[in-house]
Design an enzyme around this catalytic site. Sequence first.
Site, PDB file in Angstrom:
ATOM      1  N   CYS A 114      42.423  44.769  13.590  1.00 54.53           N
ATOM      2  CA  CYS A 114      43.792  44.986  13.091  1.00 54.53           C
ATOM      3  C   CYS A 114      44.265  43.840  12.192  1.00 54.53           C
ATOM      4  O   CYS A 114      45.201  44.015  11.412  1.00 54.53           O
ATOM      5  CB  CYS A 114      44.759  45.185  14.243  1.00 54.53           C
ATOM      6  N   HIS A 250      52.057  44.109  11.178  1.00 58.40           N
ATOM      7  CA  HIS A 250      51.087  45.106  11.641  1.00 58.40           C
ATOM      8  C   HIS A 250      51.852  46.097  12.506  1.00 58.40           C
ATOM      9  O   HIS A 250      52.675  45.709  13.341  1.00 58.40           O
ATOM     10  CB  HIS A 250      49.986  44.409  12.435  1.00 58.40           C
ATOM     11  N   ASN A 280      49.229  53.275  14.961  1.00 57.75           N
ATOM     12  CA  ASN A 280      48.496  52.048  14.641  1.00 57.75           C
ATOM     13  C   ASN A 280      47.256  52.424  13.821  1.00 57.75           C
ATOM     14  O   ASN A 280      46.335  53.051  14.341  1.00 57.75           O
ATOM     15  CB  ASN A 280      48.108  51.357  15.958  1.00 57.75           C
TER      16      ASN A 280
HETATM   17  O1  UT7 Z   1      46.633  46.736  17.079  1.00 55.57           O
HETATM   18  C1  UT7 Z   1      46.042  45.965  18.065  1.00 55.57           C
HETATM   19  C2  UT7 Z   1      46.899  45.619  19.085  1.00 55.57           C
HETATM   20  N1  UT7 Z   1      47.296  46.647  19.993  1.00 55.57           N
HETATM   21  C3  UT7 Z   1      48.515  46.550  20.442  1.00 55.57           C
HETATM   22  O2  UT7 Z   1      49.262  45.754  19.938  1.00 55.57           O
HETATM   23  C4  UT7 Z   1      48.929  47.359  21.626  1.00 55.57           C
HETATM   24  C5  UT7 Z   1      49.595  46.478  22.623  1.00 55.57           C
HETATM   25  N2  UT7 Z   1      50.069  47.133  23.798  1.00 55.57           N
HETATM   26  C6  UT7 Z   1      51.016  48.078  23.805  1.00 55.57           C
HETATM   27  O3  UT7 Z   1      51.494  48.478  22.768  1.00 55.57           O
HETATM   28  C7  UT7 Z   1      51.552  48.569  25.128  1.00 55.57           C
HETATM   29  O4  UT7 Z   1      51.076  47.749  26.155  1.00 55.57           O
HETATM   30  C8  UT7 Z   1      51.185  50.050  25.428  1.00 55.57           C
HETATM   31  C9  UT7 Z   1      51.975  50.983  24.516  1.00 55.57           C
HETATM   32  C10 UT7 Z   1      49.693  50.250  25.216  1.00 55.57           C
HETATM   33  C11 UT7 Z   1      51.532  50.402  26.858  1.00 55.57           C
HETATM   34  O5  UT7 Z   1      52.885  50.130  27.148  1.00 55.57           O
HETATM   35  P1  UT7 Z   1      53.283  49.366  28.492  1.00 55.57           P
HETATM   36  O6  UT7 Z   1      54.748  49.346  28.549  1.00 55.57           O
HETATM   37  O7  UT7 Z   1      52.560  48.064  28.498  1.00 55.57           O
HETATM   38  O8  UT7 Z   1      52.756  50.349  29.606  1.00 55.57           O
HETATM   39  P2  UT7 Z   1      51.647  50.101  30.737  1.00 55.57           P
HETATM   40  O9  UT7 Z   1      50.302  49.970  30.121  1.00 55.57           O
HETATM   41  O10 UT7 Z   1      52.118  49.033  31.644  1.00 55.57           O
HETATM   42  O11 UT7 Z   1      51.740  51.466  31.491  1.00 55.57           O
HETATM   43  C12 UT7 Z   1      52.891  51.846  32.228  1.00 55.57           C
HETATM   44  C13 UT7 Z   1      52.599  53.160  32.912  1.00 55.57           C
HETATM   45  C14 UT7 Z   1      51.308  53.170  33.688  1.00 55.57           C
HETATM   46  O12 UT7 Z   1      51.498  53.931  34.845  1.00 55.57           O
HETATM   47  P3  UT7 Z   1      51.740  53.214  36.275  1.00 55.57           P
HETATM   48  O13 UT7 Z   1      50.527  52.373  36.490  1.00 55.57           O
HETATM   49  O14 UT7 Z   1      53.004  52.411  36.095  1.00 55.57           O
HETATM   50  O15 UT7 Z   1      51.884  54.362  37.210  1.00 55.57           O
HETATM   51  C15 UT7 Z   1      50.349  53.885  32.769  1.00 55.57           C
HETATM   52  O16 UT7 Z   1      49.318  54.556  33.471  1.00 55.57           O
HETATM   53  O17 UT7 Z   1      52.478  54.183  31.929  1.00 55.57           O
HETATM   54  C16 UT7 Z   1      51.263  54.900  32.132  1.00 55.57           C
HETATM   55  N3  UT7 Z   1      50.776  55.383  30.845  1.00 55.57           N
HETATM   56  C17 UT7 Z   1      51.207  56.531  30.300  1.00 55.57           C
HETATM   57  N4  UT7 Z   1      52.093  57.462  30.745  1.00 55.57           N
HETATM   58  C18 UT7 Z   1      52.316  58.521  29.944  1.00 55.57           C
HETATM   59  C19 UT7 Z   1      49.895  54.798  29.999  1.00 55.57           C
HETATM   60  N5  UT7 Z   1      49.738  55.563  28.918  1.00 55.57           N
HETATM   61  C20 UT7 Z   1      50.548  56.646  29.077  1.00 55.57           C
HETATM   62  C21 UT7 Z   1      50.811  57.779  28.290  1.00 55.57           C
HETATM   63  N6  UT7 Z   1      51.707  58.685  28.762  1.00 55.57           N
HETATM   64  N7  UT7 Z   1      50.255  57.988  27.081  1.00 55.57           N
END
Ligand code: UT7
Length: 323
Positions: A114, A250, A280
Amino acid sequence: MTRRAVVAGVGHYLPERIVPNSEFEATLDTSDQWIRSRSGIERRHIAAEGQTTSDMATRAARNALADAGLEPDDLDAIILATSTADLTFPSAATMVQAELGMTRGFAFDVQAVCAGFIYALSTANAMILAGQANRVMIIGAETFSRIMDWTDRSTCVLFGDGAGALILEAAKGKGTNTDRGVLSTDLHSDGRHKDILYVDGGVSTQTTGHLRMEGKEVFRHAVEKLAETATTALEKIGMTGQDVDWVVPHQANIRIITGTAKKLGLPMDKVVVTVQDHGNTSAASIPLALSVGKERGQIKRGDLLVTEAIGGGLAWGAVVLRW
Ligand code: UT7
C-alpha cells in the site's frame, strides 16, 4: 536554481463493475452498516474477468499523458507500483511501456504494497534530481480482487481494483518551499511486523495465496506512523500541518484517515477522501485520489499537498508536494 520534479499530468482508470456493500450480505455474515461504520467503504470497483493490472495501468497512463499533452516517447521512464503484477516477470511496467507504444527509456516495478506509490514517487523524484531522467510516469495499479479470500469477511469487503498515474518532469525552482514539485520525502519499513499483513503464498512457495491481515494491529500502527511520517516530511523543509492545503492519504479506512488528520491538526475539509467509492486499492489509492481530487476541483496548481501511506512490511512513508 534548484532542480525539481514537478507534476505535469495525472489520470486514473476504474473498472466498470461496481460492487456495493449490500452484495456481500448474500454470501457473508456481514452488513452494509458494519462495513460503512467500521471502514467508511460503501462500494468498490472490481476488474472484469481476464482484466489485468497492466491493462488498468495502461488506461490510467493514457489519461495522464492526455492531461499533460504528452506522447509516450516524451517519457524517459515508467515506474509502476504494484503487488499484483500480471505475471511473475516481465514487470507490469514493461507491459505498459509496450501497450503505450513507448519505444525508448526504461520501465520497472516497485513493490511496497500500500506504500508502493509513495516509494515509486520518491524513487522518480530521486532519479529526476540526479539527472537520470527528465520525465517519469509513476503508476499505482492493483487487482487485489485476485488475492482476496472471498470467505473471509474481515478482509474481502475492504479492498478494490483500479489504477492511477502521475507524470513528473524536471523543472527549475528557487530552492524554497514556494517551488512547485516534490519538496520532501520520508520512507520507512520495519520487517518485524511482516506477519500482521501479508499474502500466504508466492512464487518460491509455488502457491498464489490470499491476503491475511490482523486488522486491529495494522490500524494501531497506521494512525501513529502516518501522522509521524507526514510530520517528519513537513519538518524536513521547515513546514507544519498548518501550511498544508490538502492531505491526500492512502485510502484504507475513514477512521485511520480522520485519526491521522486530527493528529496533524487538520480539519477534514482539507483531506481528499475517496475510500467510500474505491475501498482500499493498495498502491493505486493515492494516485486515484490525486486524480479524482483534481477532477473534483479540490486540488489546484500551487496547492501544498502531503500524501502518506502504510501497508504490508510494514512499509510506510510520506511525500510533500506543491501541485
Ligand atoms: O492498506 C493497508 C492497511 N490496512 C488497513 O489499514 C486496515 C486496518 N484495519 C482496519 O481498517 C480495521 O481494523 C478493520 C476495518 C479491518 C476492522 O475494524 P475493527 O474495528 O478493528 O474491527 P475488529 O477487527 O476488531 O472486529 C470487530 C468485530 C469482530 O467480531 P467480535 O470478535 O467482536 O465478535 C469481527 O469478527 O467485527 C467482526 N467483523 C465483522 N462483522 C461484520 C470483522 N469483519 C466483519 C464484517 N462484517 N465484514
